[in-house]
Design an enzyme around this catalytic site. Structure first.
Site, PDB file in Angstrom:
ATOM      1  CG  ASP A 111      -0.879 107.903 -58.627  1.00  0.00           C
ATOM      2  OD1 ASP A 111      -1.343 106.278 -58.885  1.00  0.00           O
ATOM      3  OD2 ASP A 111      -0.436 108.319 -57.960  1.00  0.00           O
ATOM      4  CE  LYS A 162       9.981 106.345 -52.922  1.00  0.00           C
ATOM      5  NZ  LYS A 162       8.611 106.001 -52.419  1.00  0.00           N
ATOM      6  CG  ASP A 223       4.204 107.704 -60.532  1.00  0.00           C
ATOM      7  OD1 ASP A 223       2.573 108.839 -60.164  1.00  0.00           O
ATOM      8  OD2 ASP A 223       4.448 107.393 -59.586  1.00  0.00           O
TER       9      ASP A 223
END
Ligand code: GTP
Length: 360
Positions: A111, A162, A223
């Site tokens: 992706d 993250k 992305d």
């Protein structure tokens, strides 16, 4: 020969409702399933053998791409019984690989739209003698990504998923979703259970003292996980900002596929794509948007940065801005849908039923 694994088995939850009937890599971008661009770019970089690691809606890939010969590739498909995650998927296709133990195997997330110099990533891998090499890109706000700091030789020093606090944001380099693995390393990933390559395999290898090399390549990178990003990526392919040999037509302000019908006074700009059999009515204006096959945009509709699903209908004078309309949905006339609104597949919005107010 370099061979590649493409990870295409994710559920694509962030991209719903586009991924209700279609896996994310098969959603059309610039007129062809997104995966076509990645396969064509891999082929252009010298890859000849590709294994697709499938899981969610696995059955739709092979009927479209077949043995890959139309793209000059030899394609194989391996479907997981249960989703195995990114690392588990890589391990699961190992029996299909043909490379010798020390040879490089490319791995791509299914992706990511990028202008990455694939050959340069493989050369960096060989020149540094790394076990794994990773494409890194720089982003302004790295909080949603996996950070990958490196030392001054490019060797990876940590993996930070993250990060939230300012102290954790030690670099603007992120994992860009393309790797080269030494073939033999793939066999060390545990088989038969879910494994995340980002959260388990990479940190584990680092802790064991393996050599992980980062290569920063700051060309185009996006992305396509969210609807906004997907629409942007498709428009950038049409505009020629994102490089792909698979755009079916000349790059420019718009791409209208052969059987689409566009009224002479309709205006299509900003990398808009109109799919096969779609109809754009008189006076409609469509900017930076993707209109999938068989969709109907009625006269006077105004559509900006939006995605209209297969066979969906947008009523006359309706305004869409940053909206996603699922396959087969019907939006009546004189509606106003903005800012991330998602209309589910097959839903029906009556005429004049939705208005946007900025006072709320
Ligand atoms: P979201 O659900 O929206 O996060 O999307 P996703 O399911 O695609 O997950 P993510 O973007 O993290 O996945 C990164 C890449 O790995 C994508 O190309 C996915 O298709 C692929 N992927 C994720 N999980 C699996 C899996 O269990 N099996 C396989 N074969 N591929 C996977």
């Amino acid at each position: 020969m370099t061979e590649a694994i493409l990870l295409v088995g994710g559920k694509g939850t962030r991209l719903r409702p586009l991924t209700v009937n279609t896996p994310k890599p098969m959603v059309p971008a610039a007129g062809v399933p997104f995966l076509t661009h990645q396969l064509a770019r891999a082929r252009a970089a010298g890859v000849t053998h590709v294994v697709l690691a499938t899981s969610y809606l696995a059955e739709v890939f092979e009927p479209h791409f077949g043995d890959g010969s139309a793209l000059g590739l030899e394609l194989e498909y391996v479907t997981e019984d249960e989703p195995l995650g990114t690392g588990g998927a890589i391990r699961n296709v190992a029996p299909r690989l043909r490379s010798a133990p020390d040879e490089p195997v490319l791995i791509f997330n299914g992706d990511i739209l990028t202008g990455l110099d694939i050959r340069a990533l493989v050369s960096t891998h060989s020149a540094t003698g790394a076990d794994v090499s990773l494409h890194l890109t720089r982003v302004a706000d790295p909080r949603a990504y996996g950070l990958v700091p490196t030392d001054d030789t490019g060797r990876v020093t940590a993996f930070l998923e993250k990060p939230q606090t300012p102290e954790e944001i030690v670099t603007d380099q992120i994992n860009a979703g393309a790797y080269v693995f030494r073939r033999s390393l793939i066999d060390t990933i545990p088989a038969g259970r879910p494994v995340s390559v980002e959260r388990e395999t990479f940190p584990g290898l680092l802790a064991e003292g393996a050599h992980l090399q980062g290569m920063v390549d700051s060309t185009y990178w996006l992305d396509l996980g969210t609807p906004q990003a997907f629409v942007r990526g498709s428009a950038d392919l049409v505009l020629g900002r994102a490089p792909s040999p698979a755009v079916p037509g000349r790059c420019g302000d718009r791409l209208v596929l052969p059987t689409a019908r566009v009224a002479p006074d309709a205006k299509l700009t900003g990398g808009t794509v109109v799919g096969e059999g779609a109809v754009i009515g008189s006076g409609a204006r469509v900017m930076g948007s993707t209109i999938l096959s068989g969709a109907v945009v009625e006269p006077g509709a105004v559509i900006t940065d939006s995605l209209v699903g297969e066979g969906a209908r947008i009523g006359a004078r309706t305004l869409l801005d940053g909206a996603v309309i699922g396959d087969g949905a019907s939006v009546g006339t004189d509606n106003e849908l903005r800012a991330g609104v998602r209309v589910w597949c097959g839903a029906v919005l009556p005429d004049g039923s939705v208005r946007f107010s900025s006072d709320m």
